[in-house]
Design an enzyme around this catalytic site. Sequence first.
Site, mmCIF file in Angstrom:
data_model
loop_
_atom_site.group_PDB
_atom_site.id
_atom_site.type_symbol
_atom_site.label_atom_id
_atom_site.label_comp_id
_atom_site.label_asym_id
_atom_site.label_seq_id
_atom_site.Cartn_x
_atom_site.Cartn_y
_atom_site.Cartn_z
ATOM 1 N N THR A 179 0.803 -1.225 0.000
ATOM 2 C CA THR A 179 0.000 0.000 0.000
ATOM 3 C C THR A 179 0.834 1.273 0.000
ATOM 4 O OG1 THR A 179 -1.738 -1.156 1.184
ATOM 5 C CG2 THR A 179 -1.770 1.230 1.342
ATOM 6 N N ASP A 196 1.715 -7.224 -4.146
ATOM 7 C CA ASP A 196 0.957 -7.178 -2.903
ATOM 8 C C ASP A 196 1.643 -8.226 -2.023
ATOM 9 O OD1 ASP A 196 -2.309 -6.688 -1.975
ATOM 10 O OD2 ASP A 196 -1.119 -8.234 -0.986
ATOM 11 N N SER A 197 1.868 -7.912 -0.765
ATOM 12 C CA SER A 197 2.695 -8.830 0.032
ATOM 13 C C SER A 197 2.003 -10.157 0.297
ATOM 14 C CB SER A 197 3.160 -8.173 1.329
ATOM 15 O OG SER A 197 2.143 -8.153 2.293
ATOM 16 N N SER A 198 0.732 -10.279 -0.032
ATOM 17 C CA SER A 198 0.068 -11.595 0.062
ATOM 18 C C SER A 198 0.706 -12.581 -0.913
ATOM 19 C CB SER A 198 -1.416 -11.473 -0.255
ATOM 20 O OG SER A 198 -1.976 -10.438 0.491
ATOM 21 N N THR A 203 1.989 -4.648 4.412
ATOM 22 C CA THR A 203 1.940 -4.984 5.841
ATOM 23 C C THR A 203 1.502 -6.428 6.097
ATOM 24 O OG1 THR A 203 -0.324 -4.137 5.994
ATOM 25 C CG2 THR A 203 1.448 -2.610 6.557
ATOM 26 N N ASP A 204 0.752 -7.004 5.143
ATOM 27 C CA ASP A 204 0.132 -8.308 5.431
ATOM 28 C C ASP A 204 1.136 -9.392 5.809
ATOM 29 O OD1 ASP A 204 -2.328 -7.212 5.042
ATOM 30 O OD2 ASP A 204 -2.581 -7.937 2.989
ATOM 31 N N THR A 237 2.724 -21.150 21.150
ATOM 32 C CA THR A 237 1.394 -20.851 21.708
ATOM 33 C C THR A 237 0.551 -19.974 20.781
ATOM 34 O OG1 THR A 237 0.176 -19.857 23.556
ATOM 35 C CG2 THR A 237 2.310 -18.892 23.063
ATOM 36 N N GLN A 238 -0.758 -20.198 20.825
ATOM 37 C CA GLN A 238 -1.689 -19.347 20.071
ATOM 38 C C GLN A 238 -1.860 -17.981 20.735
ATOM 39 O OE1 GLN A 238 -5.535 -21.235 19.772
ATOM 40 N NE2 GLN A 238 -4.661 -23.099 18.907
ATOM 41 N N CYS A 239 -1.470 -17.891 22.020
ATOM 42 C CA CYS A 239 -1.627 -16.609 22.726
ATOM 43 C C CYS A 239 -0.721 -15.560 22.088
ATOM 44 C CB CYS A 239 -1.230 -16.752 24.187
ATOM 45 S SG CYS A 239 -2.316 -17.826 25.118
HETATM 46 N N1 ASP Z 1 -2.340 -6.053 0.902
HETATM 47 C C1 ASP Z 1 -1.329 -5.068 1.175
HETATM 48 C C2 ASP Z 1 0.003 -5.785 1.231
HETATM 49 O O1 ASP Z 1 0.303 -6.437 2.197
HETATM 50 C C3 ASP Z 1 -1.613 -4.370 2.443
HETATM 51 C C4 ASP Z 1 -0.611 -3.354 2.870
HETATM 52 O O2 ASP Z 1 0.360 -3.046 2.227
HETATM 53 O O3 ASP Z 1 -0.804 -2.804 3.944
HETATM 54 O O4 ASP Z 1 0.755 -5.722 0.284
#
Ligand code: ASP
Length: 348
Positions: free
Chosen positions: A18, A62-64, A94-95, A283-285
């Site tokens: 983003t 996109d980082s996905s 960020t993802d 842990t999931q915590c």
């Molecule tokens: N889908 C975006 C990514 O991870 C979201 C972001 O950048 O915040 O590339």
Amino acid sequence: MNTAALKSSILLIYTGGTIGMKEDPVDQTLKPFDFSQILDEVPELGKFACRIDSHTFDPLIDSSDVEPRMWQELVSLIDRKYEEYDGFVILHGTDTMAYSASTLSFMIEGLTKPIIFTGSQLPIGRPRTDGKENLISAVEIAAAKDDQGHAVVPEVCICFDNVLMRGNRTSKINSSDFRAFRSENFPALAEAGINIRYNRAVIRYPEDWERRPIFDTEIDPRIAILKIHPGITENVVRDILLSPEPRAVIIETYGSGNAPSKPWFLSSVRRACEEGKIVVNVTQCLAGNVDMSIYATGKALEKAGVLSGHDSTTESALGKLFHLMGKSSSNDYVKKEMLKNLRGEITK
Ligand code: ASP
């Protein structure tokens, strides 16, 4: 400490996400902008007494869509440019930023310069963007040197919403707030207020500033994550733990490392361990650590041969396994190294 006097040079690496998007005036969609013109977008960067060069990944993603290939490219790039720059800032979606920062921290041993990941929740061209603040703080931190000319933070970090966190301690915890990341089990390395306040007591420094780091691009991605939950079925557990593909399985357990005590669950875990698989308990915590000695349900996992992930995040356990398994085909070696604190990722 005079963190600004010595002129630094920074390589700004744009991978996508983003932060580097701008609204196209024609169709109003978000599109990556030309990063060689970064100074037009963030003129404040020109006020730093440092040289900033940029490198744009092609294609931007996109980082996905991040894959180990991108980490290998990033590490190779930093390896090639290591002598030329004092610090590296990686702009990343960020993802999956916590996964990338974690994995890179293991791929580079003996780091003497900062590698700072940042990004934003709103594109840099938007009026209320958090991208400018994040980028400016990341650059200032990446450029900071002490009186001897050594980097103030020679670590792989995430800088977000005025907080600098160790990359392999960080998770994305919010999809809509500016405070998108947290490091629950480890204090911040720095906080940006009027000044940047460095927490030097917790920053890791290299044993030898003159020694070149080891850059290791080998990755073995054959890992599965089994998140347990009430109602999980025997077939699901067996399919994940005992399928031939994964060399390692991370079990995300409850609380301090507890899992169902049903015989079918434990026998699958035992079989996976007997087959030589690397099974790690995380842990999931969001905070706290695994201690399999507290409850009978945890003790049974320990007896079966499951390794404690201590207070590791899942992202960090994954990155550590990617790296260690890439480095060695011996599962016994990987198991031994998993229990060590290699890059400040676990408290031991
Ligand atoms: N889908 C975006 C990514 O991870 C979201 C972001 O950048 O915040 O590339």
